[in-house]
Design a protein around this motif. Sequence first.
Motif, PDB file in Angstrom:
ATOM      1  N   GLY A 408       0.795  -1.226   0.000  1.00  0.00           N
ATOM      2  CA  GLY A 408       0.000   0.000   0.000  1.00  0.00           C
ATOM      3  C   GLY A 408       0.825   1.272   0.000  1.00  0.00           C
ATOM      4  O   GLY A 408       0.335   2.327   0.379  1.00  0.00           O
ATOM      5  N   PHE A 409       2.081   1.176  -0.457  1.00  0.00           N
ATOM      6  CA  PHE A 409       2.942   2.361  -0.433  1.00  0.00           C
ATOM      7  C   PHE A 409       2.792   3.186  -1.717  1.00  0.00           C
ATOM      8  O   PHE A 409       3.644   3.170  -2.600  1.00  0.00           O
ATOM      9  N   SER A 410       1.684   3.910  -1.800  1.00  0.00           N
ATOM     10  CA  SER A 410       1.551   4.889  -2.871  1.00  0.00           C
ATOM     11  C   SER A 410       2.549   6.009  -2.588  1.00  0.00           C
ATOM     12  O   SER A 410       3.034   6.135  -1.458  1.00  0.00           O
ATOM     13  N   THR A 411       2.831   6.811  -3.598  1.00  0.00           N
ATOM     14  CA  THR A 411       3.727   7.958  -3.390  1.00  0.00           C
ATOM     15  C   THR A 411       3.161   8.834  -2.273  1.00  0.00           C
ATOM     16  O   THR A 411       3.891   9.297  -1.394  1.00  0.00           O
ATOM     17  N   ASP A 534       6.757   8.855 -10.227  1.00  0.00           N
ATOM     18  CA  ASP A 534       6.337  10.080  -9.537  1.00  0.00           C
ATOM     19  C   ASP A 534       7.272  10.428  -8.391  1.00  0.00           C
ATOM     20  O   ASP A 534       7.625  11.584  -8.186  1.00  0.00           O
ATOM     21  N   LEU A 535       7.651   9.409  -7.642  1.00  0.00           N
ATOM     22  CA  LEU A 535       8.532   9.637  -6.496  1.00  0.00           C
ATOM     23  C   LEU A 535       9.868  10.215  -6.965  1.00  0.00           C
ATOM     24  O   LEU A 535      10.375  11.194  -6.411  1.00  0.00           O
ATOM     25  N   LEU A 536      10.414   9.610  -8.033  1.00  0.00           N
ATOM     26  CA  LEU A 536      11.706  10.095  -8.548  1.00  0.00           C
ATOM     27  C   LEU A 536      11.567  11.500  -9.133  1.00  0.00           C
ATOM     28  O   LEU A 536      12.461  12.329  -8.983  1.00  0.00           O
ATOM     29  N   THR A 537      10.440  11.767  -9.799  1.00  0.00           N
ATOM     30  CA  THR A 537      10.227  13.110 -10.346  1.00  0.00           C
ATOM     31  C   THR A 537      10.206  14.130  -9.202  1.00  0.00           C
ATOM     32  O   THR A 537      10.828  15.195  -9.292  1.00  0.00           O
ATOM     33  N   ALA A 538       9.507  13.776  -8.134  1.00  0.00           N
ATOM     34  CA  ALA A 538       9.422  14.698  -6.994  1.00  0.00           C
ATOM     35  C   ALA A 538      10.809  14.936  -6.398  1.00  0.00           C
ATOM     36  O   ALA A 538      11.172  16.072  -6.070  1.00  0.00           O
TER      37      ALA A 538
END
Length: 644
Positions: A408-411, A534-538
């Motif tokens: 359940g680890f969404s960004t 998304d995580l890497l983009t952030a």
Amino acid sequence: MAKMRDLESVSIDPQVQFLLDKARNENVLTAFDRADMMNICGFGSTGVCCRHCLEGPCRIAPNGKGPQTGVCGADVHQIVARSFLNHLTQGSSGHAEHGREVALTLLEVAEGKAPYQIKDVDKLYRVAHDLEIVTEDLSMNEVAKEVALKALEDFQKQTGIMNWVKLRAHEDSLNTWNKLGITPVNAHLEITKAVARNAMGCDADPTNLILGGVTMGLIDGYAGLHLSTDLQDILFGTPKAVKAKYSMAVLDEKKINIAVHGHIPMLSEKSVEWSRRLEDEAIKQGATGINIVGVCCTGNELLMRQGVSVASSFSSQELVIVSGVLEAMVVDIQCIMPGIQQVAECYHTEIITTLPYVKIAGATHVNFEPSEADEAAQEIVMKAINRFSKRDPEKISIPDQTVDAYAGFSTEQIVEALSGLNGEDPLKPVIDALVSGKIRGIAALVGCTNPREKQDYGNTVVTKELLKNNVLVVSTGCAAHSLAKHNLMNFDGLEYCGEGLKEVLEAVGNAAGLPSLPPTMHMGSCVDNSRPADLLTAIANRLGVSMNELPAVGSCPETHSPKALSIGTFFIAHGIDVHIGVSPQLSGSEFVTNVLYGDRTDEHEVNADKLFGGKLIYEQDPYTAAKLLLERIDMKRETLLNKL
Ligand code: XCC
Ligand code: SF4
């Protein structure tokens, strides 16, 4: 008769070994054994066989033996580049179809025509805002309708660039694609163009064909992954940390067991709902209830949002049936082996297909339309209940050890956990850890399992090697099943982590009220590869750098699917290195392998590393693969630290 591999060479999961042994004793053929019986074709496996027109098939033998061009004059590099583009087109069209189906469902929901509720209203408004939809005078359903229409534009517009590319891509990556002229306009247009350019008599420039392949990667990433994840989160909720169970032992002898298999959550969400509503009917049949178990990515979707247990990844899907306690396997699209029907005929299991364009001869078909989701799900669950009495007690045998896993680890969930440490600037703890070296890099361990490979071996070895070296690992797809089953998603697996990484995981976990974060974080299904992106983009945006400057890699040790190739290409287009542990069938052309595997320091004029800042790494041995990934992580770390 070919010699079958011994059980230990097929899987490192003892429960899979147990069920394969049972299948063999009952003379039931499954993918593992079919793989042993199938001789690999030397031409096809190197990409040099062309069947693109009726002048052929043509094939180019290695070492100059025999003709070196096809009848039309295509040389080996053109042929291999076209095979690669073929794979990427197939992969991205699967994910684009997934995205389109979800967009249509959102539209129907917004118009009150389909029986679902919008679960994450916040995300709906966030996405609407990012799409520059003016929401002031609109009702929630009207906003949802506008979002759905924007999504559908990505399958229709004839000029400009896709909405979801604008919405989600890192600016520097987008600039690179624009310069190369490979930014996609709409998914259907690009897929049609890719099929057309690949035909006999069209594109015959291997570099150009590979660039066409990169566009397919972008279609996969934006019309497939990002679009699907965003809309699914809106419809079904953005995942939050959950604890669930893995392994074949999640089957329950006392209950009606229904496996949901495939990819799109519309059907499976409803199946879960109706299995709760029809509990009494199950009890009337003498069962104690209804047990839904997940297979493949549908399993991941339900796990992430509902905490539903997961029985099997791709390569052992038929063995769920071999347990003898599975009443029904309900499937939608992708990764559904036709072999499940033959296996089901040896037991009492009913295979139920649900989409008009994915049927299996011999299986039951219950048509599923989002607008009639309740009727279809009810019918499916009732069919399963009615199968319970047909079980053959002689054939029942299920393994008995489940494994706990956190998922359940969404960004959004990761950022929320991090804000426990630093509310003002949640990404700061990760960035500090990256700079200090407590975290050496970030890896997404993704992809499948493949019946030709020793199941779970590559996925777990690469992961353990990276964890030991303080690389933060997130995971999706069937690779996540491998990690979960082998304790890499519960606290027992923390022993595999290096000291620096362990410290960070514990600190973040503690702030969120847990003893630690698990050693690897489950981010969802394959379309949820949007989440690591998304995580890497952030992180890149927070650091003010390009994605290709991050010490980040993807690894896909055991894939079988062209979808993994197109997802991998999406990451390479951002300059993130991707490892693949199974042959991508390109070795017939040195030119093509130079473009894809080549390094920035190579003489070869054009290659992916030079164009995008990332490359494809093909390495079968998982230990060597981890070493190569660490080398690239260190190279990028050094440059990044000098810049900061
Ligand atoms: Fe299929 Fe997605 Fe691979 Fe699993 S991981 S075998 S693609 S189900 Ni996506
Ligand atoms: Fe042969 Fe060319 Fe036709 Fe391919 S496209 S089958 S290489 S003639």
